[in-house]
Enzyme design. Structure first.
Site, mmCIF file in Angstrom:
data_model
loop_
_atom_site.group_PDB
_atom_site.id
_atom_site.type_symbol
_atom_site.label_atom_id
_atom_site.label_comp_id
_atom_site.label_asym_id
_atom_site.label_seq_id
_atom_site.Cartn_x
_atom_site.Cartn_y
_atom_site.Cartn_z
ATOM 1 N N ALA A 1 0.920 -0.701 0.096
ATOM 2 C CA ALA A 1 -0.022 0.166 -0.386
ATOM 3 C C ALA A 1 1.034 1.600 0.054
ATOM 4 O O ALA A 1 0.535 2.307 -0.111
ATOM 5 C CB ALA A 1 -0.987 0.314 0.602
ATOM 6 N N ALA A 2 1.753 0.928 -0.060
ATOM 7 C CA ALA A 2 3.041 2.170 -0.876
ATOM 8 C C ALA A 2 2.526 3.000 -1.664
ATOM 9 O O ALA A 2 2.757 4.840 -1.490
ATOM 10 C CB ALA A 2 4.479 2.158 -1.291
ATOM 11 N N GLY A 3 1.985 2.837 -2.434
ATOM 12 C CA GLY A 3 0.907 3.515 -3.293
ATOM 13 C C GLY A 3 -0.472 4.217 -3.267
ATOM 14 O O GLY A 3 -0.712 5.353 -3.801
ATOM 15 N N ASP A 4 -0.461 3.186 -1.892
ATOM 16 C CA ASP A 4 -2.156 3.635 -1.745
ATOM 17 C C ASP A 4 -2.072 4.923 -0.858
ATOM 18 O O ASP A 4 -3.059 6.322 -1.612
ATOM 19 C CB ASP A 4 -2.514 2.745 -1.376
ATOM 20 C CG ASP A 4 -3.977 1.639 -2.369
ATOM 21 O OD1 ASP A 4 -3.728 1.777 -3.606
ATOM 22 O OD2 ASP A 4 -3.200 0.760 -1.418
#
Ligand code: ADP
Length: 295
Positions: free
Chosen positions: A240-243
């Site tokens: 979930a880095a991108g989220d």
């Protein structure tokens, strides 16, 4: 206010020494559940970063659905637009082995029912400072939300994940695309981020390509380019880095922030998140982001 129209899942994670092959049974070490799904993750990231946030989507009429709704509420996300449908909630069945490798089966469940706007959804979207979309629900659902936002003059930010070809009808209502490096390459056929950025700007007015530990690259049709480095941190869990990045970017923009400020806050928030275990549980608050940037 940030609106998110998309998926929510319960992650069901088994930790084991070696993952089983077909026909084999192995004993696992530990079992954990965690709420997730790209839509729900982005909503929690925005809410934690201080934006009033509403999530529009669906859970099943099962126990997992109740837990997903409760988790979103606990993280400060408004769930007036979260419907409960007959059947199972979305689930992600994840096996993690001792090398940190994983194998995942996603069963969309209730997410498959989010194929159009429900009564009241257009009103929940109108008046927001941004609408966040991803591709974990049916295309028709993504499109109908983008159209509603377009009609209401709400900027649409699309994370094109899982990577897929994007129909022109959808792109005409998208203001900003935020792919990671892999998704940008799938969309353009180019592995070079600068080249991919140029091509994607033929499709939408603004683009951010996230580059993992190499940071992010922003461009718009006015020819402006902004490069923001990632913070050097020890990554323990990049889930979930991108989220986190997109949620915080949208929260900052919806509050009237400039693009550079939005990118820098997103970079700080995602660095904090990859330094901690979990998805939602790893997302920083507004105050944590500010303190990290000041340090
Ligand atoms: P995704 O999680 O969608 O694959 P990325 O891997 O590109 O997306 O990560 C999104 C953002 O998170 C990056 O642009 C960067 O700011 C931050 N990030 C990701 N990995 C790291 C890392 N190892 N160290 C610091 N920041 C990171």
């Amino acid at each position: 206010t940030v609106a998110v129209f998309g998926s929510c899942n319960m992650d069901l994670v088994a930790y084991t020494g070696i993952a089983p092959r077909r026909g084999e049974t192995v004993l696992g070490r530990e079992f954990r559940t965690a709420p997730g799904g790209k839509g729900a993750n982005q909503a929690v990231a925005a809410a934690r970063a201080g934006a009033p946030t509403r999530f529009i989507g669906a859970v099943g009429d099962d126990e997992l659905g109740e837990r997903l709704r409760a988790a979103l509420t606990e993280y400060g996300v408004n769930t007036d637009g979260l419907r409960t449908v007959t059947g199972n909630s979305g689930t992600a069945h994840i096996v993690v082995d001792d090398d940190g490798g994983n194998a995942i089966v996603v069963v969309p469940g209730a997410n498959a029912s989010v194929d159009s706007l429900a009564p009241g959804d257009a009103e929940l979207i109108a008046g927001c400072g941004a609408l966040l979309l991803q591709l974990e629900i049916p295309f028709t659902g993504v499109e109908s939300a983008a159209v509603a936002a377009g009609e209401a003059g709400v900027p649409v930010i699309l994370t094109p994940a899982p990577a897929a070809e994007l129909p022109a009808a959808l792109l005409s209502n998208v203001d900003m695309l935020v792919p990671n490096e892999h998704e940008a390459a799938v969309l353009t056929g180019s592995a070079d981020a600068r080249e991919a950025l140029r091509e994607l700007l033929n499709l939408v007015p603004e683009v951010v390509i996230t580059l993992g530990a190499a940071g992010s690259l922003y461009g718009n049709r006015a020819g402006e380019i902004v490069e923001v480095p990632a913070h050097p941190v020890r990554a323990v869990d990049t889930t979930a880095a991108g989220d986190t990045f997109v949620g915080v970017l949208a929260a900052t923009r919806a509050a009237g922030g400039e693009i550079r400020q939005a990118l820098e806050r997103a970079s700080a928030a995602s660095a904090l998140a990859v330094g901690r275990h979990g998805a939602m549980a790893a997302m920083p608050t507004d105050q944590e982001i500010s303190e990290f940037r000041a340090a």
